[in-house]
Design a protein around this motif. Structure first.
Motif, PDB file in Angstrom:
ATOM      1  N   HIS A  75       7.869   6.726  -9.715  1.00  0.00           N
ATOM      2  CA  HIS A  75       6.985   5.564  -9.786  1.00  0.00           C
ATOM      3  C   HIS A  75       6.450   5.251  -8.397  1.00  0.00           C
ATOM      4  O   HIS A  75       7.064   5.608  -7.392  1.00  0.00           O
ATOM      5  N   VAL A  76       5.298   4.559  -8.391  1.00  0.00           N
ATOM      6  CA  VAL A  76       4.805   4.026  -7.122  1.00  0.00           C
ATOM      7  C   VAL A  76       5.348   2.605  -7.026  1.00  0.00           C
ATOM      8  O   VAL A  76       4.926   1.719  -7.757  1.00  0.00           O
ATOM      9  N   TYR A  77       6.323   2.412  -6.147  1.00  0.00           N
ATOM     10  CA  TYR A  77       7.023   1.146  -6.095  1.00  0.00           C
ATOM     11  C   TYR A  77       6.257   0.144  -5.244  1.00  0.00           C
ATOM     12  O   TYR A  77       6.706  -0.254  -4.160  1.00  0.00           O
ATOM     13  N   CYS A  78       5.076  -0.233  -5.715  1.00  0.00           N
ATOM     14  CA  CYS A  78       4.323  -1.282  -5.041  1.00  0.00           C
ATOM     15  C   CYS A  78       3.423  -1.941  -6.073  1.00  0.00           C
ATOM     16  O   CYS A  78       2.787  -1.279  -6.876  1.00  0.00           O
ATOM     17  N   ASN A  79       3.397  -3.274  -6.038  1.00  0.00           N
ATOM     18  CA  ASN A  79       2.682  -4.029  -7.059  1.00  0.00           C
ATOM     19  C   ASN A  79       1.512  -4.801  -6.457  1.00  0.00           C
ATOM     20  O   ASN A  79       0.829  -5.542  -7.141  1.00  0.00           O
ATOM     21  N   SER A  80       1.281  -4.621  -5.168  1.00  0.00           N
ATOM     22  CA  SER A  80       0.292  -5.455  -4.492  1.00  0.00           C
ATOM     23  C   SER A  80      -1.092  -4.813  -4.532  1.00  0.00           C
ATOM     24  O   SER A  80      -1.266  -3.673  -4.108  1.00  0.00           O
ATOM     25  N   PRO A  81      -2.109  -5.516  -5.008  1.00  0.00           N
ATOM     26  CA  PRO A  81      -3.463  -4.967  -5.060  1.00  0.00           C
ATOM     27  C   PRO A  81      -4.244  -5.207  -3.764  1.00  0.00           C
ATOM     28  O   PRO A  81      -5.425  -4.878  -3.690  1.00  0.00           O
ATOM     29  N   LEU A  82      -3.575  -5.751  -2.754  1.00  0.00           N
ATOM     30  CA  LEU A  82      -4.296  -6.116  -1.530  1.00  0.00           C
ATOM     31  C   LEU A  82      -4.697  -4.872  -0.730  1.00  0.00           C
ATOM     32  O   LEU A  82      -4.208  -3.783  -0.955  1.00  0.00           O
ATOM     33  N   LYS A  83      -5.581  -5.082   0.263  1.00  0.00           N
ATOM     34  CA  LYS A  83      -5.984  -3.980   1.142  1.00  0.00           C
ATOM     35  C   LYS A  83      -4.817  -3.589   2.046  1.00  0.00           C
ATOM     36  O   LYS A  83      -3.957  -4.411   2.368  1.00  0.00           O
ATOM     37  N   ALA A  84      -4.858  -2.334   2.473  1.00  0.00           N
ATOM     38  CA  ALA A  84      -3.732  -1.787   3.224  1.00  0.00           C
ATOM     39  C   ALA A  84      -3.315  -2.627   4.436  1.00  0.00           C
ATOM     40  O   ALA A  84      -2.131  -2.890   4.609  1.00  0.00           O
ATOM     41  N   PRO A  85      -4.248  -3.090   5.297  1.00  0.00           N
ATOM     42  CA  PRO A  85      -3.799  -3.839   6.480  1.00  0.00           C
ATOM     43  C   PRO A  85      -3.026  -5.102   6.115  1.00  0.00           C
ATOM     44  O   PRO A  85      -2.043  -5.440   6.760  1.00  0.00           O
ATOM     45  N   ALA A  86      -3.474  -5.794   5.077  1.00  0.00           N
ATOM     46  CA  ALA A  86      -2.799  -7.019   4.665  1.00  0.00           C
ATOM     47  C   ALA A  86      -1.381  -6.714   4.211  1.00  0.00           C
ATOM     48  O   ALA A  86      -0.437  -7.462   4.486  1.00  0.00           O
ATOM     49  N   LYS A  87      -1.208  -5.603   3.509  1.00  0.00           N
ATOM     50  CA  LYS A  87       0.109  -5.238   3.027  1.00  0.00           C
ATOM     51  C   LYS A  87       1.000  -4.787   4.168  1.00  0.00           C
ATOM     52  O   LYS A  87       2.169  -5.106   4.222  1.00  0.00           O
ATOM     53  N   ARG A  88       0.411  -4.014   5.092  1.00  0.00           N
ATOM     54  CA  ARG A  88       1.213  -3.440   6.175  1.00  0.00           C
ATOM     55  C   ARG A  88       1.774  -4.513   7.084  1.00  0.00           C
ATOM     56  O   ARG A  88       2.817  -4.342   7.697  1.00  0.00           O
ATOM     57  N   GLN A  89       1.067  -5.652   7.159  1.00  0.00           N
ATOM     58  CA  GLN A  89       1.562  -6.724   7.996  1.00  0.00           C
ATOM     59  C   GLN A  89       2.899  -7.251   7.530  1.00  0.00           C
ATOM     60  O   GLN A  89       3.708  -7.729   8.312  1.00  0.00           O
ATOM     61  N   VAL A  90       3.121  -7.201   6.226  1.00  0.00           N
ATOM     62  CA  VAL A  90       4.324  -7.846   5.703  1.00  0.00           C
ATOM     63  C   VAL A  90       5.357  -6.879   5.155  1.00  0.00           C
ATOM     64  O   VAL A  90       6.506  -7.240   4.972  1.00  0.00           O
ATOM     65  N   CYS A  91       4.978  -5.642   4.852  1.00  0.00           N
ATOM     66  CA  CYS A  91       5.915  -4.783   4.135  1.00  0.00           C
ATOM     67  C   CYS A  91       5.877  -3.355   4.667  1.00  0.00           C
ATOM     68  O   CYS A  91       4.820  -2.787   4.874  1.00  0.00           O
ATOM     69  N   LYS A  92       7.073  -2.776   4.856  1.00  0.00           N
ATOM     70  CA  LYS A  92       7.143  -1.418   5.371  1.00  0.00           C
ATOM     71  C   LYS A  92       6.882  -0.389   4.275  1.00  0.00           C
ATOM     72  O   LYS A  92       6.484   0.732   4.564  1.00  0.00           O
ATOM     73  N   VAL A  93       7.186  -0.726   3.037  1.00  0.00           N
ATOM     74  CA  VAL A  93       7.151   0.289   1.989  1.00  0.00           C
ATOM     75  C   VAL A  93       6.012   0.064   0.998  1.00  0.00           C
ATOM     76  O   VAL A  93       6.099   0.475  -0.157  1.00  0.00           O
ATOM     77  N   ALA A  94       4.936  -0.602   1.424  1.00  0.00           N
ATOM     78  CA  ALA A  94       3.812  -0.834   0.515  1.00  0.00           C
ATOM     79  C   ALA A  94       3.010   0.448   0.323  1.00  0.00           C
ATOM     80  O   ALA A  94       3.000   1.327   1.187  1.00  0.00           O
TER      81      ALA A  94
END
Lengths: 196, 281
Positions: free
Chosen positions: B195-214
């Motif tokens: 599975h792709v263990y990420c549920n966030s539809p946000l753009k990559a930079p926004a996700k990378r700011q908060v999560c290592k495994v997005a």
């Protein structure tokens, strides 16, 4: 006027749980959740009304009668007879409900047979007898006592649902704080005394 | 003496009348229940999980007997149990479609930033009501364990504030998916291992700011196996509708840069996971 007095008296002033201290067991036992409290309240209102009607009929016509100008007073059998009748009545109602209204039967659930041994129902029958109420008065009194019981139970269970989330000192958690709350609720209901 | 006679007569008479009346009523109002319903109830697992969509096993048994539901609709029963029910009733078992739940989030306490410390009621719904929760990512697992408490089979474990589903215990009833305020738990085909263990539809930079495994939507996995992955906005998802599901080889071949693409086995040990890329870099 007489019936208004009976109604207000049974529901508020001489509330079964909070003023007469009858039916404390279900009051503490099934008041943890509002849903179960409503189920129990419904069953009590239902059974109390019917039990009051039947027991006052029995009390007025079977326990004291006249044979050849000779009065036979069997009122010492009152409690025994009332218990027997209430138990039989609840059994009968349960059988009928299961067939006639399965929805109501499921809603009342386990609480219906539990009421057989509820002192509040026996208390209503005994109070009817002691005050020598007519059959109609007794039925109204039974209904209103049931409503009074329901009122106390619903109020108390709502309070307990909130208490579950409140920060209560550890020694008072659970039943102790519930008993204190019940005491305060009873004091609140003392405020109604003198209404009638 | 007279009184005693009357007293005995009265009590015996009342008892007799009540007994006879109850007896008559029991006959008159006898509820005839279908014996097959009891039979099916006995054959069912009795978990009352609600995975079939009914109120409980008894309701499901009734629906099976009346033909409203196929025995295979019970997600808990094994194939043998389903065929036993079908055999007992002499009907078709129906096609079984086994599902399992998966938590599409890899962001445990170590991987995902926290915006605030939350010390209210330890429940995901309550936490999500307070400024949409303490977690940096507004789409990931809140980690308060509402689903773990809800699961009737004890298949969900909370590791480092992340819900992890033990596949061998999960029956796919969907109780957890219903209770999750973030909708991060999905029901997927039971055979799916990756599975792709990420549920966030946000753009990559926004996700990378908060999560290592997005999942940063780099499409590396799609280049390896174009049929097996779909791109949904800015993240990849496994194409569960396709009969060919991604395998462990695909995971290795992809070499997901953030570690969002994992096998279920790897997700179990996500706290040891150390992606080459991290939020600090």
């Amino acid at each position: 006027m007489r019936y208004l007095e009976l109604t207000i008296g049974a529901i508020l002033v001489y509330n079964f749980v909070l003023a007469r201290f009858l039916g404390i067991c279900p009051f503490l036992g099934v008041s943890k959740r509002l849903g179960t409290a409503l189920g129990m309240s419904g069953a009590v209102v239902f059974v109390m009304t019917i039990a009051s009607f039947i027991t006052s009929l029995v009390y007025r016509h079977l326990l004291r009668f006249n044979i050849g100008g000779h009065v036979i007073d069997l009122s010492f059998l009152q409690v025994l007879l009332f218990i027997l009748i209430i138990a039989g009545l609840v059994q009968l109602i349960e059988i009928m409900l299961q067939k006639l209204s399965i929805k109501l039967y499921q809603a009342l659930g386990i609480y219906l047979p539990l009421i057989t041994t509820n002192c509040a129902v026996l208390g209503a029958a005994t109070i009817n007898a002691d005050n020598d109420y007519t059959v109609l008065e007794a039925t109204v009194f039974g209904l209103c006592s049931g409503i009074g019981f329901a009122l106390a139970l619903v109020l108390f269970s709502s309070l307990r649902e909130r208490l579950d989330l409140a920060e209560v000192p550890r020694p008072l958690k659970g039943t102790p704080i519930a008993l204190i709350t019940a005491g305060i609720l009873a004091m609140v209901f003392v405020g109604f005394s003198g209404l009638c | 003496m007279e009184i005693i006679t009357y007293a005995i007569l009265l009590m015996a008479g009342t008892g007799l009348v009540l007994g006879v009346v109850i007896g008559i009523f029991a006959k008159l109002f006898r509820v005839v229940s279908d014996p097959r319903v009891d039979l099916v109830v006995e054959l069912l697992p009795g978990a009352n999980c609600g995975g079939c969509g009914m109120a409980g096993c008894a309701d499901f048994a009734k629906a099976v007997v009346t033909g409203e539901a196929a025995p295979s609709k019970c997600p808990v029963s094994s194939a043998e149990q389903v065929s036993a029910i079908a055999q007992a009733l002499g009907i078709e078992a129906g096609a079984a479609f086994k599902q399992k739940a998966v938590v599409l989030c890899g962001g445990d306490r170590e991987q995902t930033m926290r915006l605030a410390s939350y010390n209210g009621v330890a429940d995901c719904v309550s936490a999500s009501l307070v400024g949409s929760g303490p977690k940096g990512c507004a789409y990931g697992c809140l980690g308060m364990g509402s689903c773990a408490r809800k699961c009737p089979f004890g298949a969900i474990e909370m590791i480092n504030s992340l819900a992890i589903i033990h596949k061998e215990l999960c029956v796919g009833c969907g109780s957890c998916a219903l209770v999750c305020p973030r909708n991060v738990i999905k029901l997927v085909p039971a055979e799916a291992e990756v599975h792709v263990y990420c549920n966030s539809p946000l753009k990559a930079p926004a996700k990378r700011q908060v999560c290592k495994v997005a999942c940063i939507g780099c499409r590396k996995c799609q280049k390896v196996a174009p049929e097996k992955f779909l791109i949904d906005g800015f993240r990849a998802i496994v194409n569960y509708a396709d009969s060919a599901l991604p395998t462990q080889e695909d995971v290795v071949a992809t070499g997901c840069p953030t570690g969002a693409l994992l096998t279920a086995e790897e997700h179990l040990h996500i706290e040891k996971h150390d992606p080459e890329w991290s939020a600090e870099k």
